[in-house]
Write an enzyme that holds these catalytic residues in place. Structure first.
Site, PDB file in Angstrom:
ATOM      1  N   LYS A  24       0.813  -1.218   0.000  1.00 36.89           N
ATOM      2  CA  LYS A  24       0.000   0.000   0.000  1.00 36.89           C
ATOM      3  C   LYS A  24       0.850   1.273   0.000  1.00 36.89           C
ATOM      4  CE  LYS A  24      -4.207  -1.933   2.038  1.00 36.89           C
ATOM      5  NZ  LYS A  24      -3.810  -3.342   1.934  1.00 36.89           N
ATOM      6  N   GLU A  32      -2.678   7.635   7.013  1.00 37.21           N
ATOM      7  CA  GLU A  32      -3.212   8.635   6.102  1.00 37.21           C
ATOM      8  C   GLU A  32      -4.420   9.320   6.726  1.00 37.21           C
ATOM      9  OE1 GLU A  32      -4.064   6.321   2.646  1.00 37.21           O
ATOM     10  OE2 GLU A  32      -6.006   5.636   3.377  1.00 37.21           O
ATOM     11  N   GLU A  86      -9.236   0.846  -5.950  1.00 36.53           N
ATOM     12  CA  GLU A  86     -10.188   1.325  -4.954  1.00 36.53           C
ATOM     13  C   GLU A  86     -10.000   2.822  -4.702  1.00 36.53           C
ATOM     14  OE1 GLU A  86     -10.277  -1.057  -1.462  1.00 36.53           O
ATOM     15  OE2 GLU A  86     -10.650  -2.917  -2.558  1.00 36.53           O
ATOM     16  N   GLU A 142      -6.006   2.088  -2.913  1.00 35.76           N
ATOM     17  CA  GLU A 142      -5.105   0.971  -3.158  1.00 35.76           C
ATOM     18  C   GLU A 142      -5.530   0.257  -4.426  1.00 35.76           C
ATOM     19  OE1 GLU A 142      -5.464  -2.301  -0.378  1.00 35.76           O
ATOM     20  OE2 GLU A 142      -7.480  -1.665   0.155  1.00 35.76           O
TER      21      GLU A 142
END
Length: 666
Positions: free
Chosen positions: A116, A200, A275, A288
């Site tokens: 990721k 994040e 996504e 991701e």
């Protein structure tokens, strides 16, 4: 084309791959652990190979065991499904070394997108909109707190190698950040063998919308519309649908084009999913890319007519995409409900055990069931608690939802707890009906958890009528056997009853209809019920006053347990005299277990945080239980003193097993 492929997975996805392979004339090899030796995917495959003990880290995650199975069976290609080794670049290398094709993308894409942190960096370089955050690895808890303060709370802590909601925590303050980092790191290491975590910004009121892409080895890439996956619990998707009720055509096109651009940037080959998180103004940000088949892929298949598994196999075989972007059309609406072995009335704790009764709805053009279980099989504590994916199709969202609710009514499962009542409840919410979805939907609609009172309660007279119908049939059979009634369906001695429906009481009179069925008067309301139900059938299909209904029926000693639209009702049909006597029955109170911490689920007791004689404040940690790779922290509900510890860390727990005993407050 391949003659034989091995499926390096288990459960419903293994069964799903076998179906497409069988359609293509390809033989299949299943792999299985000791716990899965009787599993459905093992029975469906042409060959099956045992790869080790029940724990996944001793079987499905052991690369050498799978490679040996490939060599022993002569499989020419491997489909990894999702989870396990599906996004493992080392597995790709190992297959490449022995000349076996990986039915998925190349190593570059696996490495770049399977991580990721790296995938976010690449997305930024490719011009894809990304969420603000810290893309390098977080060193420790203090570092996590420092980064979170810079980004600004709330933040999302995510395992770099994560998926399926594991290794993810949302933190709204420093305390939650510290605790979340520890739990995310622990879960990530346990589930993926990789404890790296990144942070994040957590966008509030977001939608989770993803784009399905297909790309071949010849530079062709297309997107197959989007899937709305916003209905989530603990970051685990619960209900998905395609298309999204939110996106306009302009945003759909922009998201699709960015997804394809990212796929091309990593030379992607196979089916994959990009996504995005989408805000209320349809601004979207990359989350991701999953370099594998998604759990929710069936909804895309139903609205596009594209068999994604078949195309994954074709692409791995070197074939060129014959589908052009302009060929992709959206046909109607599709929806998927994840049916889990969990108890929604006990905070969705996982349920394990044998499927004593298992009857999924009949598949048709509008109903599809992707499952890996069968009646008599077991739901193991070692793997994900999914029972099946129930998918429906309709010409529009309203029809698709109605088809889903009808199919949920027909899904008969006994032996383990399941979440069908919760799925029904979600779909009855006006927000769901309106399509006003966010990833906070469940948390906002059920802020204090889910209980039986939240299941939609329809007119109880329908279930009262069903109970009366069955009681009348039983009475007719009894008098026919005893010779008290000669043929026909004449008047019985007792056709006036008192019906006890949970805590409600109804007066009912039942008479045979001159044509068919029965006319039933319930508290002055006339109802006509017609059904071809026979004794012993668990599903009661009927027409009540012109409306079709399906009710699940369990016979009890003194009545019936009825299930409909997610709600359960215990119903007794009594004569007036029996009802009078029933009112005199004493109430037997259940034993008081408030002085004990009982295990809410089967699992492993990871740790005990208290000692005998210790004073514990409300909210403090008592112990941690792991079930299906998720860690569950048990906390004190009030100030207590520990009297006795009944279980030891490292031991297995059964449901309601005593863990800790509290001292009396006297």
């Amino acid at each position: 084309m391949f003659d034989k492929i091995l499926i390096a997975n288990r459960g419903e996805i293994a069964c799903r791959v076998i179906k497409s392979a069988r359609k293509m004339g390809i033989k299949t090899v299943a792999v299985y652990s000791d716990a899965d030796k009787e599993a459905l995917h093992v029975q469906m495959a042409d060959e099956a190979v045992n790869i080790g003990p029940a724990p996944s880290n001793q079987s499905y995650l052991v690369m050498d065991n799978i490679l040996k199975a490939i060599k022993d069976t002569g499989a020419q290609a491997v489909h990894p499904g999702y989870g396990f080794l599906s996004e493992n670049a080392h597995f790709f290398d190992a297959l490449n070394e022995i000349g076996v094709e990986f039915i998925g993308p190349e190593k570059l894409a696996i490495q770049a997108m399977g991580d990721k942190i790296e995938s976010k960096k690449l997305a930024q370089k490719a011009g894809v909109s990304t969420v603000p955050g810290y893309t390098d690895v977080v060193r420790d808890t203090d570092h996590a707190v420092e980064i979170s303060a810079e980004i600004g709370y709330p933040v999302m802590l995510k395992a770099s190698a994560g998926g399926g909601g594991k290794g993810m925590r949302v933190a709204y303050n420093e305390e939650e950040c510290r605790d979340g980092f520890e739990r995310a790191t622990s879960e990530a290491k346990s589930s993926f063998g990789d404890d790296r975590v990144f942070i994040e910004k957590f966008i509030e009121e977001p939608r989770h919308i993803e784009i399905q892409v297909l790309a071949d080895k010849h530079g062709n890439a297309i997107y197959l519309a989007e899937r709305e996956c916003s209905i989530q619990r603990r970051h685990q998707k619960v209900i998905e649908e395609a298309p999204s009720p939110f996106l306009n055509e302009e945003t759909r096109k922009a998201m699709g084009e960015q997804a394809v651009a990212l796929a091309k940037a990593v030379d992607y080959r196979s089916a994959g999913t990009v996504e995005f998180i989408v805000d209320k103004d349809q601004n979207f940000y990359f989350l991701e890319m999953n370099t594998r088949l998604q759990v929710e892929h069936p909804v895309t298949e139903l609205i596009t007519g594209v068999d994604l598994v078949e195309w994954m196999i074709n692409i791995a075989d070197g074939q060129e995409l014959t589908i052009k972007q302009e060929d992709v059309k959206i046909n109607g609406w599709a929806m998927e409900s994840r049916v889990y072995a969990e108890d929604p009335f006990r905070n969705f704790l996982p349920s394990t055990g044998r499927l004593i009764k298992y009857r999924p709805p009949i598949e048709s053009d509008t109903v599809r069931v992707d499952t890996g279980v069968y009646e008599g099989g077991e739901i193991s504590m070692f793997y994900d608690p999914m029972i099946a994916k129930l998918i429906t199709h309709g010409k529009n969202r309203e029809e698709c939802t109605e088809n889903m609710r009808r199919a949920l009514d027909e899904y008969y499962i006994r032996g383990v707890g399941h979440n069908i009542s919760f799925l029904n409840a979600v779909m009855s919410k006006q927000r769901f009906i309106d399509g006003a979805l966010t990833t906070n939907f469940i948390a906002e609609e059920y802020p204090d958890g889910f209980d039986a009172s939240m299941v939609p309660q329809k007119d109880p007279k329908n279930l009262v009528a069903v109970a009366c119908f069955m009681k009348r049939m039983e009475s007719e059979r009894e008098v026919m056997i005893s010779g008290q009634m000669e043929g026909g369906r004449g008047r019985l001695l007792n056709d006036e009853w008192v019906v006890l429906y949970n805590d409600q009481k109804f007066n009912a009179t039942v008479t045979p209809n001159p044509t068919e069925g029965y006319d039933i008067e319930i508290n002055g309301t006339e109802m006509h019920i017609r059904s071809e139900w026979t004794f012993g059938e668990p599903l009661f299909f009927a027409d009540i006053n012109g409306t079709e209904i399906c009710v699940q029926v369990d016979r009890m000693a003194t009545g019936y347990s009825l299930f409909h639209a997610g709600a359960q009702a215990d119903v007794k049909v009594l004569t007036k005299r029996h009802a009078e006597l029933n009112d005199l029955m004493p109430f037997k109170a259940p034993p008081d277990m408030s002085a004990f911490l009982l295990s809410p689920m089967p699992g492993l007791l990871l740790s005990v945080a208290v000692e005998e004689g210790q004073e514990v404040k409300a909210g403090e940690e008592l112990c941690v239980i792991e079930a299906m790779k998720m860690e569950n922290i048990m906390r004190a509900e009030k100030d207590v003193v520990i009297k006795k510890i009944h279980a030891s860390a490292g031991g297995s727990l059964s449901v309601d097993q005593k863990i800790i005993e509290f001292a009396s407050e006297d």
